[in-house]
Design a protein around this motif. Sequence first.
Motif, PDB file in Angstrom:
ATOM      1  N   LYS A  74       0.831  -1.211   0.000  1.00 45.73           N
ATOM      2  CA  LYS A  74       0.000   0.000   0.000  1.00 45.73           C
ATOM      3  C   LYS A  74       0.867   1.264   0.000  1.00 45.73           C
ATOM      4  CE  LYS A  74      -3.854   2.193   2.344  1.00 45.73           C
ATOM      5  NZ  LYS A  74      -4.809   2.120   3.440  1.00 45.73           N
ATOM      6  N   TRP A  99      -6.820  -7.478   4.995  1.00 49.80           N
ATOM      7  CA  TRP A  99      -7.867  -6.491   4.695  1.00 49.80           C
ATOM      8  C   TRP A  99      -7.726  -5.258   5.587  1.00 49.80           C
ATOM      9  CZ3 TRP A  99     -10.874  -4.613   1.286  1.00 49.80           C
ATOM     10  CH2 TRP A  99     -11.900  -3.752   1.657  1.00 49.80           C
ATOM     11  N   LYS A 100      -7.464  -5.475   6.869  1.00 48.63           N
ATOM     12  CA  LYS A 100      -7.309  -4.345   7.796  1.00 48.63           C
ATOM     13  C   LYS A 100      -6.111  -3.470   7.395  1.00 48.63           C
ATOM     14  CE  LYS A 100      -9.518  -6.385  11.842  1.00 48.63           C
ATOM     15  NZ  LYS A 100      -9.321  -6.925  13.194  1.00 48.63           N
ATOM     16  N   TRP A 102      -4.822  -3.175   4.378  1.00 50.63           N
ATOM     17  CA  TRP A 102      -5.082  -2.528   3.083  1.00 50.63           C
ATOM     18  C   TRP A 102      -6.083  -1.399   3.207  1.00 50.63           C
ATOM     19  CZ3 TRP A 102      -2.326  -2.958  -1.184  1.00 50.63           C
ATOM     20  CH2 TRP A 102      -2.842  -2.404  -2.365  1.00 50.63           C
ATOM     21  N   SER A 103      -7.118  -1.613   4.014  1.00 47.51           N
ATOM     22  CA  SER A 103      -8.179  -0.613   4.095  1.00 47.51           C
ATOM     23  C   SER A 103      -7.984   0.397   5.218  1.00 47.51           C
ATOM     24  CB  SER A 103      -9.533  -1.298   4.261  1.00 47.51           C
ATOM     25  OG  SER A 103      -9.563  -2.057   5.465  1.00 47.51           O
ATOM     26  N   GLY A 104      -7.026   0.132   6.109  1.00 48.98           N
ATOM     27  CA  GLY A 104      -6.834   0.979   7.282  1.00 48.98           C
ATOM     28  C   GLY A 104      -6.016   2.180   7.084  1.00 48.98           C
TER      29      GLY A 104
END
Length: 104
Positions: A74, A99-100, A102-104
């Motif tokens: 990221k 996921w955390k 990547w999206s955090g």
Amino acid sequence: MDNGYHAAASGVAIHEDVSEEGSINYDKIKKFITDEKAAHKYDPAVVGHHCFANKIWIAYDDTQSVTAKVTYAKQNCLLGYFAWNVGADVNTLLSTAAWKAWSG
């Protein structure tokens, strides 16, 4: 005595939880560490873990290494990341960590 990455090996680990091809699910790795009292180490050079007991050596990613790898992807504007054998991620522990990150 050499039990790190790139140590010599003689073939696929023979253990009840390891397939003929040498794969093992993440939950079985955690069980192996507990049941066999396996030593486990994090190697920052490869951003990965390995464990060993008797003559069995297993390299793997856990939530720490998955988070580090996804965060790196990221931060460097890469278009994604690859997770090996997502089907072996019982209870989605590793996928959730990814996921955390990547999206955090």
